[in-house]
Design a protein around this motif. Structure first.
Motif, PDB file in Angstrom:
ATOM      1  N   VAL A  34       0.821  -1.209   0.000  1.00 10.90           N
ATOM      2  CA  VAL A  34       0.000   0.000   0.000  1.00 10.90           C
ATOM      3  C   VAL A  34       0.855   1.259   0.000  1.00 10.90           C
ATOM      4  CG1 VAL A  34      -1.993  -1.085   1.077  1.00 10.90           C
ATOM      5  CG2 VAL A  34      -0.242  -0.021   2.525  1.00 10.90           C
ATOM      6  N   ILE A  35       2.144   1.142   0.372  1.00  8.59           N
ATOM      7  CA  ILE A  35       3.032   2.297   0.328  1.00  8.59           C
ATOM      8  C   ILE A  35       4.217   2.089  -0.607  1.00  8.59           C
ATOM      9  CG2 ILE A  35       2.398   3.082   2.639  1.00  8.59           C
ATOM     10  CD1 ILE A  35       5.009   1.912   3.685  1.00  8.59           C
ATOM     11  N   ASN A  36       4.438   0.854  -1.098  1.00  6.86           N
ATOM     12  CA  ASN A  36       5.610   0.595  -1.940  1.00  6.86           C
ATOM     13  C   ASN A  36       5.275  -0.423  -3.024  1.00  6.86           C
ATOM     14  OD1 ASN A  36       8.122   0.077  -3.056  1.00  6.86           O
ATOM     15  ND2 ASN A  36       9.185   0.042  -1.091  1.00  6.86           N
ATOM     16  N   TYR A 197      14.231  -6.395   5.939  1.00 10.05           N
ATOM     17  CA  TYR A 197      13.812  -5.665   4.747  1.00 10.05           C
ATOM     18  C   TYR A 197      14.212  -4.202   4.895  1.00 10.05           C
ATOM     19  CZ  TYR A 197       9.948  -3.937   7.617  1.00 10.05           C
ATOM     20  OH  TYR A 197       9.209  -3.346   8.614  1.00 10.05           O
ATOM     21  N   VAL A 198      14.501  -3.571   3.768  1.00 13.55           N
ATOM     22  CA  VAL A 198      14.774  -2.139   3.687  1.00 13.55           C
ATOM     23  C   VAL A 198      14.079  -1.630   2.441  1.00 13.55           C
ATOM     24  CG1 VAL A 198      16.517  -0.321   3.518  1.00 13.55           C
ATOM     25  CG2 VAL A 198      17.043  -2.428   4.780  1.00 13.55           C
ATOM     26  N   GLY A 199      13.222  -0.650   2.590  1.00 11.13           N
ATOM     27  CA  GLY A 199      12.481  -0.150   1.443  1.00 11.13           C
ATOM     28  C   GLY A 199      12.434   1.362   1.405  1.00 11.13           C
ATOM     29  N   ALA A 200      12.265   1.897   0.194  1.00 11.81           N
ATOM     30  CA  ALA A 200      12.073   3.338   0.002  1.00 11.81           C
ATOM     31  C   ALA A 200      11.076   3.521  -1.130  1.00 11.81           C
ATOM     32  CB  ALA A 200      13.391   4.034  -0.329  1.00 11.81           C
ATOM     33  N   TYR A 225       7.117  10.664   0.747  1.00 13.68           N
ATOM     34  CA  TYR A 225       8.304   9.812   0.731  1.00 13.68           C
ATOM     35  C   TYR A 225       8.281   8.893   1.953  1.00 13.68           C
ATOM     36  CZ  TYR A 225       9.917  13.471  -2.482  1.00 13.68           C
ATOM     37  OH  TYR A 225      10.018  14.367  -3.516  1.00 13.68           O
ATOM     38  N   PHE A 226       8.593   7.609   1.734  1.00  7.28           N
ATOM     39  CA  PHE A 226       8.591   6.624   2.811  1.00  7.28           C
ATOM     40  C   PHE A 226       9.915   5.865   2.821  1.00  7.28           C
ATOM     41  CE2 PHE A 226       4.228   7.175   1.435  1.00  7.28           C
ATOM     42  CZ  PHE A 226       3.515   7.290   2.621  1.00  7.28           C
ATOM     43  N   ILE A 227      10.442   5.618   4.005  1.00  5.58           N
ATOM     44  CA  ILE A 227      11.576   4.712   4.206  1.00  5.58           C
ATOM     45  C   ILE A 227      11.175   3.718   5.286  1.00  5.58           C
ATOM     46  CG2 ILE A 227      13.980   4.461   4.932  1.00  5.58           C
ATOM     47  CD1 ILE A 227      14.522   7.247   3.858  1.00  5.58           C
ATOM     48  N   VAL A 245      10.818   0.360  11.773  1.00  5.60           N
ATOM     49  CA  VAL A 245      10.574   1.794  11.786  1.00  5.60           C
ATOM     50  C   VAL A 245      10.165   2.241  10.390  1.00  5.60           C
ATOM     51  CG1 VAL A 245      13.008   2.327  11.331  1.00  5.60           C
ATOM     52  CG2 VAL A 245      11.543   4.057  12.404  1.00  5.60           C
ATOM     53  N   MET A 246       9.293   3.222  10.325  1.00  5.85           N
ATOM     54  CA  MET A 246       8.939   3.858   9.063  1.00  5.85           C
ATOM     55  C   MET A 246       9.104   5.363   9.210  1.00  5.85           C
ATOM     56  SD  MET A 246       5.391   3.984   6.827  1.00  5.85           S
ATOM     57  CE  MET A 246       4.524   5.018   8.017  1.00  5.85           C
ATOM     58  N   PHE A 247       9.854   5.960   8.281  1.00  4.21           N
ATOM     59  CA  PHE A 247       9.989   7.414   8.218  1.00  4.21           C
ATOM     60  C   PHE A 247       9.115   7.934   7.082  1.00  4.21           C
ATOM     61  CE2 PHE A 247      13.994   5.844   9.956  1.00  4.21           C
ATOM     62  CZ  PHE A 247      14.145   6.634  11.092  1.00  4.21           C
TER      63      PHE A 247
END
Length: 322
Positions: A34-36, A197-200, A225-227, A245-247
């Motif tokens: 839903v965000i990536n 996992y690492v996503g942007a 923008y999401f990390i 964590v989500m930024f």
């Protein structure tokens, strides 16, 4: 006479204060797509996920969000034509022993669709996107994927609930629903393995005008923008803990973050909680049945000034893996 553009701009300004151009999700961990869009087709088989969020319950005209996403890995052309379906996508380890047996997915394409309905007061956004991702194997146990979502959004304004100084304002005519269609573009990258996992990602790449009145040109969409970062630690063969964590960056709003902690038993039963900066504490629990059906629930306790009029937020998710 109050112009419709002014009314719309005022509503959208209030929406931006609460970062509601795009919805909040407390259970994005149960459906990262839903965000990536790069998460499209990550798992084996056809992955169907549904969600509903009732935000700030008790506050009149507060946001209500529902969504459906479907995705699957595919193979076609060249060497991929000979891949077995079991080679495409990954299966989440259910215990520590499974983690050691985990292997990366073969490189593959993936396609999906997503539908979103987000309503706040007289404003309603309905979005439909086609998503695509390419998952590349980098080593025996890790993959990296890049994805894109392309579609359209219908922005609706129910002008019949707006009050004007004069009846029959020419900007709304006879009242009713006023719709505007705009393109939608999202993109992301995702690096993942058996425990991490690492996503942007970036949503609303196209900064569409949000004015319903052609004479009003101030309101517009802004990029989100999401990390996201998380890692699963196994306490023993059956129990694990996953901090994450989500930024989130949405200019000109202050930078925001979510902190999460999830405890899981064989990835079949989980409980956890988290904190969203200047907004809420939340608790969540859920379960999986035979790694096919999963159900999750989250309750948010509002910590902002809205807690004087809101009893909190509720969110439900359902997953079916074919």
């Amino acid at each position: 006479m109050i112009r419709l553009g002014f009314i719309t701009g005022l509503i959208l300004s209030v929406s931006m204060v609460f970062a509601q151009q795009r919805p909040h999700y407390s259970q994005y961990l149960q459906n990262m797509s839903v965000i990536n869009p790069a998460v499209t087709g990550l798992n084996k088989g056809i992955d169907l996920r549904l969600g509903f969020r009732n935000q700030w319950q008790g506050l009149k005209d507060a946001p209500k969000t529902s969504y459906v996403t479907v995705s699957m890995p595919v193979s076609f052309g060249g060497d991929m034509a000979n891949y077995r379906s079991s080679d495409l996508g990954v299966t989440e380890p259910t215990n520590k022993d499974d983690m050691y047996d985990y292997t990366a997915s073969m490189s593959h394409h993936a396609f999906g669709v997503s539908f979103l309905n987000d309503k706040t007061g007289p404003l309603n956004r309905v979005a439909a996107n086609l998503t695509y991702a390419y998952h590349l194997a980098v080593g025996d146990r890790t993959n990296v994927s890049v994805g894109v979502g392309v579609g359209t959004s219908r922005l609706g304004l129910n002008s019949s609930v707006l009050v004007f100084e004069e009846d029959g304002d020419p900007t709304v005519g006879g009242g009713g629903e006023i719709n505007k269609y705009v393109p939608d573009l999202n993109a992301g990258i995702y690096f993942y393995g058996p425990t991490f996992y690492v996503g942007a990602s970036m949503q609303q790449i196209i900064k569409n005008s949000l004015a319903f009145d052609g004479d009003f040109n101030v309101g517009k969409e802004v990029a989100h923008y999401f990390i996201t970062v998380g890692n699963q630690f196994w306490i023993n063969n059956d129990f694990s803990v996953t901090p994450s964590v989500m930024f989130k960056v949405v200019n000109p709003l202050p930078k925001a973050f979510d902190l999460n902690l999830k405890f899981s038993y064989n990835n079949k039963l989980w409980i956890g909680g988290g904190y969203r900066k200047d907004d809420a504490f939340f608790g969540t629990f859920g379960f999986n049945v035979a790694n096919i059906v999963g159900l999750g629930y989250t309750y948010d306790y509002t910590t902002s000034n809205l807690n004087t009029v809101s009893t909190g937020s509720h969110e439900l998710t359902l997953r079916v893996l074919f």
